[in-house]
Scaffold this active site. Structure first.
Site, PDB file in Angstrom:
ATOM      1  N   GLU A 196      12.102  -7.119 -25.453  1.00 58.27           N
ATOM      2  CA  GLU A 196      12.579  -6.568 -26.724  1.00 58.27           C
ATOM      3  C   GLU A 196      12.501  -7.593 -27.830  1.00 58.27           C
ATOM      4  OE1 GLU A 196      17.378  -6.965 -26.727  1.00 58.27           O
ATOM      5  OE2 GLU A 196      16.511  -5.637 -25.229  1.00 58.27           O
TER       6      GLU A 196
ATOM      7  N   ILE B   6      29.160 -12.434 -20.903  1.00 61.20           N
ATOM      8  CA  ILE B   6      30.374 -13.137 -21.298  1.00 61.20           C
ATOM      9  C   ILE B   6      31.214 -13.453 -20.069  1.00 61.20           C
ATOM     10  CG2 ILE B   6      32.556 -12.878 -22.563  1.00 61.20           C
ATOM     11  CD1 ILE B   6      30.920 -11.281 -24.663  1.00 61.20           C
TER      12      ILE B   6
ATOM     13  N   GLY C  93      19.787  -4.249 -25.413  1.00 58.96           N
ATOM     14  CA  GLY C  93      18.780  -3.756 -24.479  1.00 58.96           C
ATOM     15  C   GLY C  93      18.981  -4.223 -23.061  1.00 58.96           C
TER      16      GLY C  93
ATOM     17  N   ILE D  75      16.556 -15.399 -26.668  1.00 57.87           N
ATOM     18  CA  ILE D  75      16.559 -16.737 -27.227  1.00 57.87           C
ATOM     19  C   ILE D  75      17.813 -17.462 -26.762  1.00 57.87           C
ATOM     20  CG2 ILE D  75      15.204 -16.109 -29.250  1.00 57.87           C
ATOM     21  CD1 ILE D  75      17.833 -16.023 -30.829  1.00 57.87           C
ATOM     22  N   GLY D  76      17.794 -18.770 -26.918  1.00 56.26           N
ATOM     23  CA  GLY D  76      18.956 -19.555 -26.526  1.00 56.26           C
ATOM     24  C   GLY D  76      18.613 -20.588 -25.481  1.00 56.26           C
TER      25      GLY D  76
END
Length: 440
Positions: free
Chosen positions: A243, A318, A341, A221-222
């Site tokens: 996942e 990141i 995952g 998501i995002g």
């Protein structure tokens, strides 16, 4: 879905009905408690357990990331509860190192902790749909690690909730597996849609251009996954084995773009472990046989993933060093999320015929700091190794790393970094490799 289930109909069939405060009395000092996570976090049971905190001592809480209040991690209850998280959500980040610890582990391996006796579970807290006429409830939007917990947990406490969508696959659990049942009418946590930024839209467009018709998708998501999905409207015969998923896929399913027809494993099915979105997504999932919510040991098994064609796995990071090492779980030594995952699907996609494992990032942080760096921050965790990294996407393009030397990788990643960062990267590449970039 029916949001006004008449519990009077079920009262003769549901055993062990009691209040939440009564149910959590099954938790004793020194117990280990697994909490179902994500949007399915059983808020009523969690709050009742926290209220009982002063009576308890040394209770260990384990879970994937949870949503909502997490009073068990409050400093004033440090003698009552201590949390060991398999993945750190935003509600717990500030407590890591104090009342919260982190267990680094591949998502696919967590069920084996329970099933193989590495981690005994005394109590499991779950949030399930009302039972059908045969007595089966559904774990709804979160099956993932909790199904293995139910199998091995000594006591299972269920809040039975008409707001939980009824899903299939490994999601069905019989009433006789519950030691206490609490009737609630509780909203499922909703993850609101946030429109992708301009940079995320550009990344989505770049990634969509390398997704082939007939691909099997894994994405979370995002902003970036949402952006990718908006650029897939001209694709054909896509499948989903992931996942987790959000409602970005709903439009593609309704348009027939996602149909699973080319999948070799679970064809015509959307396979997932958990889902997070809005009520629209949960209503789409409810009683939908096209969707199977399964044990994460199956969903994230590379031996299963690789059997589907053209698996395209899209994961975030990141920071990435210019040899391809991917940090996705920490900012230096400060834990931010978890291994999750990512490696399960990065490797599964790489082994899939025509597969594409992709790391997708904006080129800079919100503060303008480059995410493509000469070296990771001291203490940063490497989630995806340089040997596993194959594609890296930013708003400036896609770097292909497979089969490339360290120096070639450095230049390819430099070329998709933010223009303001490239001069500094050029200097670092020259210092490390000691020759002109033109000779790569």
């Amino acid at each position: 879905m029916n949001k006004t289930t008449n519990y009077n109909f079920f009262k003769m069939k549901i055993p062990n009905i009691m209040s939440a405060s009564e149910a959590v009395k099954l938790i004793n000092s020194g117990d280990r408690v697994l909490i179902q996570g994500g949007s399915a976090t059983p808020q009523t049971l969690v709050k009742a357990m926290v209220e009982r905190g002063p009576e308890l001592k040394g209770v260990e809480i384990v879970h994937l990331h949870t949503e909502g209040e997490c009073g068990y991690a409050a400093a004033e209850l440090r003698e009552s509860f201590h949390t060991k998280a398999f993945f750190i959500g935003g509600n717990l980040r500030k407590m890591v190192g104090d009342t919260v610890d982190y267990i680094p582990i591949f998502l696919s391996d967590i069920p084996s902790l329970f099933r193989e006796g590495y981690m005994d579970l005394d109590v499991v807290l779950v949030n399930v749909s009302p039972p059908d006429k045969h007595g089966f409830c559904s774990l709804g939007v979160s099956v993932d690690i909790v199904i293995s917990g139910i199998e091995k947990g000594k006591k299972v406490i269920a809040q039975i909730n008409p707001k939980m969508p009824r899903t299939f696959g490994d999601a069905l659990v019989h009433l006789n597996q519950f030691h206490a049942c609490v009737l609630v009418d509780e909203d499922i946590h909703e993850m609101k849609f946030v429109a992708p930024s301009e940079e995320e839209q550009a990344i989505g467009k770049n990634i969509a251009e390398i997704i082939d018709d007939g691909s099997t998708l894994q994405m979370g998501i995002g902003g970036i996954p949402n952006a990718v999905l908006t650029y897939l409207t001209n694709h054909k015969d896509l499948g989903v084995h992931t996942e987790m998923f959000s409602e970005g896929i709903v439009d593609l399913v309704e348009k027939g773009i996602v149909n699973g027809s080319q999948k070799k494993v679970n064809p015509y099915k959307i396979i997932s472990g958990f889902a997070m979105g809005t009520r629209r997504l949960y209503d789409f999932m409810d009683d939908n046989p096209e969707i199977e919510m399964n044990d994460i040991a199956y969903v994230n098994d590379t031996a299963i993933i690789r059997q589907n064609p053209k698996v395209t796995a899209i994961n975030s990071a990141i920071e990435i060093d210019f040899t391809g090492q991917v940090c996705a779980d920490s900012i230096g030594t400060r834990m931010f999320s978890g291994v999750g995952g990512q490696m399960d699907f990065m490797r599964g996609a790489a082994l899939s015929k025509g597969g594409k494992p992709i790391i997708a990032i904006t080129s800079t942080t919100l503060k303008g700091v480059s995410k493509i760096v000469p070296s990771l921050k001291p203490g940063a965790g490497v989630v995806t190794t340089r040997a596993h990294a194959r594609y890296v996407a930013t708003e400036y393009g896609i770097a292909e790393l497979f089969g490339r030397s360290l120096k070639q990788r450095a230049q390819s990643l430099r070329d998709i970094a933010h223009p303001n960062s490239r001069e500094e990267l050029d200097k670092a590449i020259f210092e490390r490799f000691g020759s002109s970039l033109m000779s790569v």
